[in-house]
Design a protein around this motif. Structure first.
Motif, PDB file in Angstrom:
ATOM      1  N   LEU A 108      38.592 -15.020 -39.807  1.00  0.00           N
ATOM      2  CA  LEU A 108      37.756 -14.182 -38.935  1.00  0.00           C
ATOM      3  C   LEU A 108      38.310 -12.765 -38.818  1.00  0.00           C
ATOM      4  O   LEU A 108      37.835 -11.961 -38.002  1.00  0.00           O
ATOM      5  CB  LEU A 108      37.650 -14.825 -37.550  1.00  0.00           C
ATOM      6  CG  LEU A 108      36.882 -16.157 -37.531  1.00  0.00           C
ATOM      7  CD1 LEU A 108      37.083 -16.872 -36.195  1.00  0.00           C
ATOM      8  CD2 LEU A 108      35.405 -15.928 -37.809  1.00  0.00           C
ATOM      9  N   ASP A 109      39.355 -12.466 -39.613  1.00  0.00           N
ATOM     10  CA  ASP A 109      39.950 -11.127 -39.672  1.00  0.00           C
ATOM     11  C   ASP A 109      40.448 -10.654 -38.320  1.00  0.00           C
ATOM     12  O   ASP A 109      40.248  -9.504 -37.931  1.00  0.00           O
ATOM     13  CB  ASP A 109      38.933 -10.127 -40.236  1.00  0.00           C
ATOM     14  CG  ASP A 109      39.592  -8.834 -40.700  1.00  0.00           C
ATOM     15  OD1 ASP A 109      40.799  -8.867 -41.026  1.00  0.00           O
ATOM     16  OD2 ASP A 109      38.906  -7.795 -40.746  1.00  0.00           O
ATOM     17  N   ARG A 110      41.136 -11.559 -37.606  1.00  0.00           N
ATOM     18  CA  ARG A 110      41.659 -11.198 -36.292  1.00  0.00           C
ATOM     19  C   ARG A 110      43.139 -11.578 -36.160  1.00  0.00           C
ATOM     20  O   ARG A 110      43.586 -11.987 -35.094  1.00  0.00           O
ATOM     21  CB  ARG A 110      40.846 -11.894 -35.195  1.00  0.00           C
ATOM     22  CG  ARG A 110      39.428 -11.378 -35.002  1.00  0.00           C
ATOM     23  CD  ARG A 110      39.382  -9.930 -34.532  1.00  0.00           C
ATOM     24  NE  ARG A 110      40.213  -9.721 -33.361  1.00  0.00           N
ATOM     25  CZ  ARG A 110      39.847 -10.027 -32.116  1.00  0.00           C
ATOM     26  NH1 ARG A 110      38.655 -10.567 -31.883  1.00  0.00           N
ATOM     27  NH2 ARG A 110      40.661  -9.799 -31.111  1.00  0.00           N
ATOM     28  N   ILE A 200      36.092 -23.536 -37.314  1.00  0.00           N
ATOM     29  CA  ILE A 200      36.099 -22.069 -37.313  1.00  0.00           C
ATOM     30  C   ILE A 200      35.096 -21.543 -36.288  1.00  0.00           C
ATOM     31  O   ILE A 200      35.273 -20.448 -35.730  1.00  0.00           O
ATOM     32  CB  ILE A 200      35.786 -21.499 -38.718  1.00  0.00           C
ATOM     33  CG1 ILE A 200      36.113 -20.004 -38.756  1.00  0.00           C
ATOM     34  CG2 ILE A 200      34.336 -21.755 -39.129  1.00  0.00           C
ATOM     35  CD1 ILE A 200      36.000 -19.391 -40.148  1.00  0.00           C
ATOM     36  N   GLY A 204      35.626 -18.918 -33.401  1.00  0.00           N
ATOM     37  CA  GLY A 204      34.743 -17.774 -33.265  1.00  0.00           C
ATOM     38  C   GLY A 204      34.403 -17.488 -31.814  1.00  0.00           C
ATOM     39  O   GLY A 204      34.366 -16.323 -31.387  1.00  0.00           O
ATOM     40  N   GLN A 209      33.738 -13.834 -32.028  1.00  0.00           N
ATOM     41  CA  GLN A 209      33.211 -13.669 -33.384  1.00  0.00           C
ATOM     42  C   GLN A 209      32.282 -14.826 -33.732  1.00  0.00           C
ATOM     43  O   GLN A 209      32.334 -15.366 -34.832  1.00  0.00           O
ATOM     44  CB  GLN A 209      34.372 -13.623 -34.387  1.00  0.00           C
ATOM     45  CG  GLN A 209      35.340 -12.477 -34.195  1.00  0.00           C
ATOM     46  CD  GLN A 209      34.843 -11.217 -34.875  1.00  0.00           C
ATOM     47  OE1 GLN A 209      33.741 -10.755 -34.615  1.00  0.00           O
ATOM     48  NE2 GLN A 209      35.645 -10.672 -35.759  1.00  0.00           N
ATOM     49  N   GLU A 210      31.420 -15.200 -32.783  1.00  0.00           N
ATOM     50  CA  GLU A 210      30.568 -16.373 -32.975  1.00  0.00           C
ATOM     51  C   GLU A 210      29.667 -16.248 -34.205  1.00  0.00           C
ATOM     52  O   GLU A 210      29.568 -17.186 -35.008  1.00  0.00           O
ATOM     53  CB  GLU A 210      29.686 -16.597 -31.742  1.00  0.00           C
ATOM     54  CG  GLU A 210      30.447 -16.794 -30.448  1.00  0.00           C
ATOM     55  CD  GLU A 210      30.573 -15.513 -29.640  1.00  0.00           C
ATOM     56  OE1 GLU A 210      30.466 -15.584 -28.400  1.00  0.00           O
ATOM     57  OE2 GLU A 210      30.767 -14.449 -30.270  1.00  0.00           O
ATOM     58  N   LEU A 212      29.906 -14.260 -36.869  1.00  0.00           N
ATOM     59  CA  LEU A 212      30.664 -14.227 -38.118  1.00  0.00           C
ATOM     60  C   LEU A 212      31.170 -15.614 -38.477  1.00  0.00           C
ATOM     61  O   LEU A 212      31.124 -16.024 -39.642  1.00  0.00           O
ATOM     62  CB  LEU A 212      31.838 -13.253 -37.997  1.00  0.00           C
ATOM     63  CG  LEU A 212      32.780 -13.175 -39.207  1.00  0.00           C
ATOM     64  CD1 LEU A 212      32.020 -12.739 -40.451  1.00  0.00           C
ATOM     65  CD2 LEU A 212      33.951 -12.242 -38.922  1.00  0.00           C
ATOM     66  N   ALA A 213      31.652 -16.346 -37.483  1.00  0.00           N
ATOM     67  CA  ALA A 213      32.166 -17.691 -37.731  1.00  0.00           C
ATOM     68  C   ALA A 213      31.078 -18.599 -38.296  1.00  0.00           C
ATOM     69  O   ALA A 213      31.308 -19.347 -39.257  1.00  0.00           O
ATOM     70  CB  ALA A 213      32.729 -18.286 -36.443  1.00  0.00           C
TER      71      ALA A 213
END
Length: 385
Positions: A108-110, A200, A204, A209-210, A212-213
């Motif tokens: 998720l790029d976090r 995931i 999210g 990041q719902e 995107l997940a």
């Protein structure tokens, strides 16, 4: 489960983990926002002032366990009387007790929210390894030797952890004293490869990041099912090789049940599990004599311990040196992507990318079936030479 550095970690965990866990005295109910298609251990519901992460299968053998995490989106308090965990989202700082959590967060790029890790030197993710080496991410220790001073100094929004046969009473008690929230993540309990990856979505919601997940998971789901369906269409029953899994520990060979993670991958990749016949998602011990008989009727051996060469396999298991998988050089291990310290990316990012794992498995069992993929292009696995 957490294979990384971890067979012995699991043994230690069963000693130090108790049965304590915090249940919500007042259950928060609302409309279902997300009901997983494959995962059995979580779902998301709506609630005034936030959402609720409902965790229903947090550890092996969990029965009648319903953990709730109130995800406050604007700082709103949980309903009166609620004694479960309340976390303001998106989270800014977390401690990860498993490498798989690192993989979900990375997807998720976090990764900047990761401030503490248990077993940092075993992590494969390049960004996280660099941050760990630079001191931006702290090592928090293991099991009964956790460094609570370090955890307290991080001041995390949550510690993400797992139970083995129950909640971690030691960790819960100490974090409770420090006023730090603990969230159980039950991804390792999922027997379905897609069910494991679907966690995931839970991450999210924690990270804000719902969308995107869900987008990432849907793409993984489509790729996995396309591979699975292609194999089902092209491979007949008579073309399915017999696969032996795992390796002996001392004088006992532990083999997974028919509903376990690896057995499902074998089936979806067009193989036949050598030790099939037990409807369970748990492993069971068999004698070396029984394992030898099963190996004699097998075509492929996957997961021979820590071995990286056939010479090591023969040295570690001399009685199996004359079996068809060894003599036919069809022995594969999932340790192609390892850290210098021995961490395995298969048990890290592989949990998030079962489509890539399945692609490897298809190539192993049916060489050349996947156009453009060859044995030397396997991602997580390697054929032992």
């Amino acid at each position: 489960m957490k294979y990384r550095y971890c067979f012995f970690t699991l043994i230690l965990c069963t000693v130090f983990y108790g049965c304590g866990h915090r249940l919500a005295a007042v259950s928060v109910s609302g409309d279902t926002l997300y009901l997983p298609r494959y995962a059995s251990g979580f779902y998301i519901t709506e609630a005034a002032g936030g959402r609720v992460l409902n965790i229903t299968d947090p550890w092996q053998g969990a029965e009648d366990v319903d953990l709730q995490v109130f995800l406050s989106s604007d700082g709103s308090p949980a309903p009166a009387g609620f004694t479960g965990v309340t976390i303001r989202v998106p989270v800014k700082k977390v401690v990860c007790m498993s490498s798989t959590y690192v993989a979900f967060i990375s997807a998720l790029d976090r990764t900047e929210v990761i401030r503490g890790i248990s077993g940092g030197k075993y992590i494969s993710d390049a960004q996280v390894r660099e941050a760990f080496a630079d001191g931006q991410i702290a090592e928090v220790g293991y099991d009964a030797a956790l460094n609570f001073e370090v955890i307290s100094a991080i001041e995390p929004d949550a510690v993400l952890a797992y139970g083995i046969t129950g909640g971690n009473a030691l960790l819960e008690g100490k974090l409770g004293e420090l006023g730090i929230d603990l969230v159980y993540i039950g991804d390792y309990v999922e027997a379905s490869p897609l069910g494991k990856a679907e966690w995931i979505v839970a991450f999210g919601y924690l990270l804000g990041q719902e969308d995107l997940a869900l987008e990432i998971f849907t793409e993984i789901e489509q790729k996995y099912n396309a591979l699975k369906n292609m194999v089902a269409e092209k491979i007949t029953a008579g073309e399915r090789p017999v696969v032996m899994l795992n390796s002996p520990y001392r004088d006992t060979w532990f083999v997974p049940g028919d509903r376990s993670y690896m057995v499902r991958l074998v089936d979806d990749a067009g193989g036949v599990y050598a030790c099939a016949g037990v409807d369970s998602d748990q492993s069971r011990p068999v004698s070396l004599e029984e394992a030898y008989i099963k190996m004699l009727s097998s075509d492929v051996w996957i997961g021979p311990g820590q071995a990286t060469t056939l010479a090591e396999v023969k040295a570690d298991n001399p009685r199996f040196a004359d079996t068809p998988p060894v003599t036919g050089r069809r022995v594969y291990n999932n340790n192609k992507r390892r850290t210098p310290e021995g961490g395995s990316d298969f048990w890290e990012s592989g949990a998030v990318r079962p489509d890539i794992v399945l692609s490897d498995m298809v190539e192993i069992l049916h060489p050349g079936l996947l156009s453009g993929k060859e044995d030397n292009s396997l991602y997580y696995f390697q054929r032992l030479e």
